[in-house]
Design a protein around this motif. Structure first.
Motif, PDB file in Angstrom:
ATOM      1  N   TYR A  26       1.657  -7.801   0.008  1.00 33.33           N
ATOM      2  CA  TYR A  26       1.313  -6.848   1.069  1.00 33.33           C
ATOM      3  C   TYR A  26       2.527  -6.401   1.883  1.00 33.33           C
ATOM      4  CZ  TYR A  26      -3.605  -6.691   0.132  1.00 33.33           C
ATOM      5  OH  TYR A  26      -4.829  -6.440  -0.458  1.00 33.33           O
TER       6      TYR A  26
ATOM      7  N   GLY B 294       1.123  -2.605   1.354  1.00 28.95           N
ATOM      8  CA  GLY B 294       0.724  -2.004   2.618  1.00 28.95           C
ATOM      9  C   GLY B 294       1.625  -0.856   3.015  1.00 28.95           C
TER      10      GLY B 294
ATOM     11  N   ILE C  91      -0.444   1.213  10.635  1.00 27.01           N
ATOM     12  CA  ILE C  91      -1.498   0.526   9.867  1.00 27.01           C
ATOM     13  C   ILE C  91      -0.888  -0.478   8.884  1.00 27.01           C
ATOM     14  CG2 ILE C  91      -3.352   0.847   8.176  1.00 27.01           C
ATOM     15  CD1 ILE C  91      -4.161   1.628  10.966  1.00 27.01           C
ATOM     16  N   PRO C  92       0.147  -0.126   8.104  1.00 24.47           N
ATOM     17  CA  PRO C  92       0.766  -1.136   7.228  1.00 24.47           C
ATOM     18  C   PRO C  92       1.260  -2.362   7.984  1.00 24.47           C
ATOM     19  CG  PRO C  92       1.494   1.049   6.595  1.00 24.47           C
ATOM     20  CD  PRO C  92       0.722   1.217   7.849  1.00 24.47           C
TER      21      PRO C  92
ATOM     22  N   THR D 176      -1.714  -4.388   8.839  1.00 25.46           N
ATOM     23  CA  THR D 176      -2.224  -5.000   7.608  1.00 25.46           C
ATOM     24  C   THR D 176      -1.453  -6.268   7.266  1.00 25.46           C
ATOM     25  OG1 THR D 176      -2.954  -2.873   6.713  1.00 25.46           O
ATOM     26  CG2 THR D 176      -2.547  -4.645   5.123  1.00 25.46           C
TER      27      THR D 176
ATOM     28  N   PHE E 274      -9.579  -9.782   6.880  1.00 25.68           N
ATOM     29  CA  PHE E 274      -9.054  -9.022   5.751  1.00 25.68           C
ATOM     30  C   PHE E 274      -9.842  -9.345   4.479  1.00 25.68           C
ATOM     31  CE2 PHE E 274      -6.076  -7.689   2.453  1.00 25.68           C
ATOM     32  CZ  PHE E 274      -5.736  -6.435   2.928  1.00 25.68           C
TER      33      PHE E 274
ATOM     34  N   TYR F  44     -11.478  -5.390   7.814  1.00 33.20           N
ATOM     35  CA  TYR F  44     -10.200  -4.669   7.874  1.00 33.20           C
ATOM     36  C   TYR F  44      -9.722  -4.258   6.480  1.00 33.20           C
ATOM     37  CZ  TYR F  44      -5.599  -3.191   9.322  1.00 33.20           C
ATOM     38  OH  TYR F  44      -4.490  -2.418   9.561  1.00 33.20           O
ATOM     39  N   TYR F  45     -10.174  -4.977   5.456  1.00 29.07           N
ATOM     40  CA  TYR F  45      -9.808  -4.613   4.084  1.00 29.07           C
ATOM     41  C   TYR F  45     -10.249  -3.184   3.786  1.00 29.07           C
ATOM     42  CZ  TYR F  45      -9.082  -5.161  -0.965  1.00 29.07           C
ATOM     43  OH  TYR F  45      -8.638  -5.025  -2.254  1.00 29.07           O
TER      44      TYR F  45
ATOM     45  N   HIS G 212      -7.843  -0.834   5.448  1.00 32.64           N
ATOM     46  CA  HIS G 212      -6.590  -0.812   4.687  1.00 32.64           C
ATOM     47  C   HIS G 212      -6.755   0.008   3.404  1.00 32.64           C
ATOM     48  CE1 HIS G 212      -3.339  -2.163   2.086  1.00 32.64           C
ATOM     49  NE2 HIS G 212      -4.248  -2.634   1.247  1.00 32.64           N
TER      50      HIS G 212
ATOM     51  N   TYR H 251      -6.899   3.648   4.045  1.00 39.12           N
ATOM     52  CA  TYR H 251      -5.619   4.199   4.516  1.00 39.12           C
ATOM     53  C   TYR H 251      -4.653   4.436   3.360  1.00 39.12           C
ATOM     54  CZ  TYR H 251      -1.313   4.825   7.114  1.00 39.12           C
ATOM     55  OH  TYR H 251      -0.136   5.334   7.615  1.00 39.12           O
ATOM     56  N   ILE H 252      -4.491   3.435   2.478  1.00 39.50           N
ATOM     57  CA  ILE H 252      -3.521   3.624   1.385  1.00 39.50           C
ATOM     58  C   ILE H 252      -4.011   4.722   0.425  1.00 39.50           C
ATOM     59  CG2 ILE H 252      -2.661   1.262   1.522  1.00 39.50           C
ATOM     60  CD1 ILE H 252      -4.272   0.600  -0.991  1.00 39.50           C
TER      61      ILE H 252
END
Length: 527
Positions: free
Chosen positions: A73, A77, A106-107, A110, A123, A145-146, A149, A152-153
């Motif tokens: 990550y 991330g 965000i990364p 993460t 996560f 939160y996963y 994430h 977002y990616i």
């Protein structure tokens, strides 16, 4: 270790090697690559992600998997966000510090969530080995939160693809292969991430590290074949197209390679169909003649005139320079064309003010004297005769006082229009406004008898052609003084003085007549 697992790990490791090579190559070539450090970080984070994933696949315990997941990550991330930054730089979008921080926020969160996951399980709630897999593979129970994430990616990669696709039409065909490589470099991992997030991959294997093997190979191929990293074509194209000056890129054989939008505006007939033609061949298609300026590579400026389909004249200044390759060898040239029409018109206006009379557009007194001296010297060297004719409108003050200054201006323009007819009979004749209502004509290579005949013709036309206006016909006459250059009157000043003496005699004799200064007898002859 299971042979199938070994194969997958080998593919992932190969992907890591390719990505590491990209990272090292970019760092070595950093002085030649715009935004090199961003690309170095991008490929470095990808390499960390890929190798960590390979170690995770080879792990025998959940504890080891968790450790390598943290390393994963670092890359998984940050890489999509950094990739979006690269694309934004590539297409020329302005990046502020706030935008960069916002993209990397965000990364960063993460990574913190992954490190501290055992304390909150936001996560992933659990991580375990699949029981029905032919080889050890891990799976997770995702946390809240996963989802953030993952969205977002995926969003970063989708945004990068959309931005590149929007530039497709604005990118010249010669650079679309590079653009397509970049698009696929974002699209393929995005597709793999989507399939993985949807749980559609066999045994829950993450396909992105293996897909990055393909994208890394594409980037390496593009570096070798299209020099994708050493020249960013879209960024170059943006600068190239925003230039106000016209720019034409020629190869070493003088063939058209590229040109910008300014050139298309200057010469609408120049199209991309002409790429590959030599400059002269393209210009023959445009105008019927080869390129009008002999180009040099030392930056010398030349000018030429272009007439469009409507007959409008445009003035362009050209400047050519050598384009050097990586080994400082000449690989072509850059031809700059600058529209100097406004400056040229301004120069002409200034020249008009400096050399010409505003009302009549004739030469002014100063310029007439300068040019006439040259004419007189040339005639003397060639043993040819030069004559000077001075004439003055009769009773001009009376015309102004009786009819007004506007009619006086009409009278001046009227006699000028008639006097200029002599230009057809005497090559190189110079006509100027010598004073308010006084004019002078220099007749090069003209014998005295011919000059007398011309003066009489002009005088007669003045008297025969009255001004027509609101006040009815107004007859305008003039008095003329004529002198010929002789050894006794070898200078222009003496010649003008003699013509002025003859003019004065014409006025004393009753006006509307031509008088000649006879230098042999030192007397005036009334014609």
């Amino acid at each position: 270790m299971d042979p199938t697992l070994t194969m997958f790990i080998s593919i992932v490791a190969t992907s890591g090697v390719f990505t590491t090579f990209l990272c090292m190559y970019t760092f070595i070539k950093r002085k030649e690559i715009p935004g090199a450090y961003t690309f170095v970080i991008y490929t470095a984070t990808q390499a960390i992600y890929i190798f960590a994933h390979a170690f995770e696949m080879a792990s025998d315990s959940i504890t080891e998997v968790k450790i390598w997941t943290i390393f994963e990550y670092v890359g998984i991330g940050a890489a999509p966000a950094i990739g979006l930054l690269i694309v934004m730089q590539y297409i020329g979008l302005k990046l502020t510090r706030r935008k960069v921080i916002a993209l990397l926020l965000i990364p960063a969160i993460t990574f913190i969530m992954v490190i501290t996951n055992d304390y909150h399980h936001f996560f992933y709630k659990d991580i375990y080995f699949r029981e029905n897999a032919p080889f050890p593979t891990t799976d997770v129970v995702i946390g809240q939160y996963y989802i953030i994430h993952g969205a977002y990616i995926f969003g970063c990669m989708l945004a990068a693809v959309v931005l590149l696709l929007r530039r497709w039409r604005q990118t010249k065909k010669a650079y679309r292969l590079q653009l397509a490589t970049l698009i696929m470099g974002q699209f393929l991992p995005m597709t793999g991430a989507f399939v993985y997030l949807m749980g559609l991959t066999p045994y829950g294997i993450d396909p992105v590290p293996m897909i990055l093997c393909i994208t890394s190979a594409m980037y390496i191929w593009s570096m070798v074949s299209t020099r994708m990293l050493t020249v960013i074509p879209i960024a170059k194209d943006r600068i190239f197209e925003s230039m106000r000056e016209g720019a034409v890129v020629l190869d070493s054989a003088d063939r058209l390679v590229d040109f910008n939008g300014a050139i298309s505006s200057m010469f609408p007939g120049l199209t991309t169909d002409m790429l590959g033609l030599t400059l002269d061949e393209a210009w023959i298609r445009l105008s019927g003649t080869p390129f009008p300026v002999e180009r040099t590579q030392d930056g010398t400026q030349e000018e030429f005139v272009w007439r469009d389909a409507s007959g409008n004249e445009f003035f362009y200044q050209t400047r050519s320079s050598v384009v050097l390759g990586s080994s400082s060898e000449s690989i072509g040239s850059l031809l700059m064309l600058i529209d100097v029409t406004e400056q040229k018109l301004l120069q002409d206006q200034l020249k008009q003010l400096a050399y010409y009379d505003g009302l009549t557009k004739l030469l002014n007194r100063t310029e007439f004297i300068r040019r006439s001296k040259v004419v007189l010297e040339e005639d003397q060297l060639g043993e040819r005769s030069t004559c000077i004719l001075l004439f003055d409108i009769d009773h001009f003050k009376s015309i102004n006082d009786t009819y007004g200054h506007d009619v006086g201006d009409m009278a001046i323009q009227h006699v000028v229009a008639i006097a200029k007819r002599v230009e057809a009979d005497v090559p190189g004749v110079l006509i100027a406004r010598y004073g308010g209502e006084e004019f002078v004509i220099a007749l090069p290579s003209c014998l005295l008898d011919s000059a007398i005949l011309l003066a009489e013709q002009i005088r007669a036309q003045f008297a025969a052609e009255p001004i027509t206006g609101n006040h009815g016909p107004i007859t305008v006459t003039a008095s003329f003084g004529l002198a010929q250059a002789t050894p006794h009157a070898a200078t222009l000043e003496m010649l003008l003085k003699n013509a002025d003496v003859a003019l004065y005699q014409a006025k004393r004799a009753g006006r509307n007549r031509v008088c000649v200064f006879d230098q042999r007898l030192e007397v005036l002859i009334n014609t």
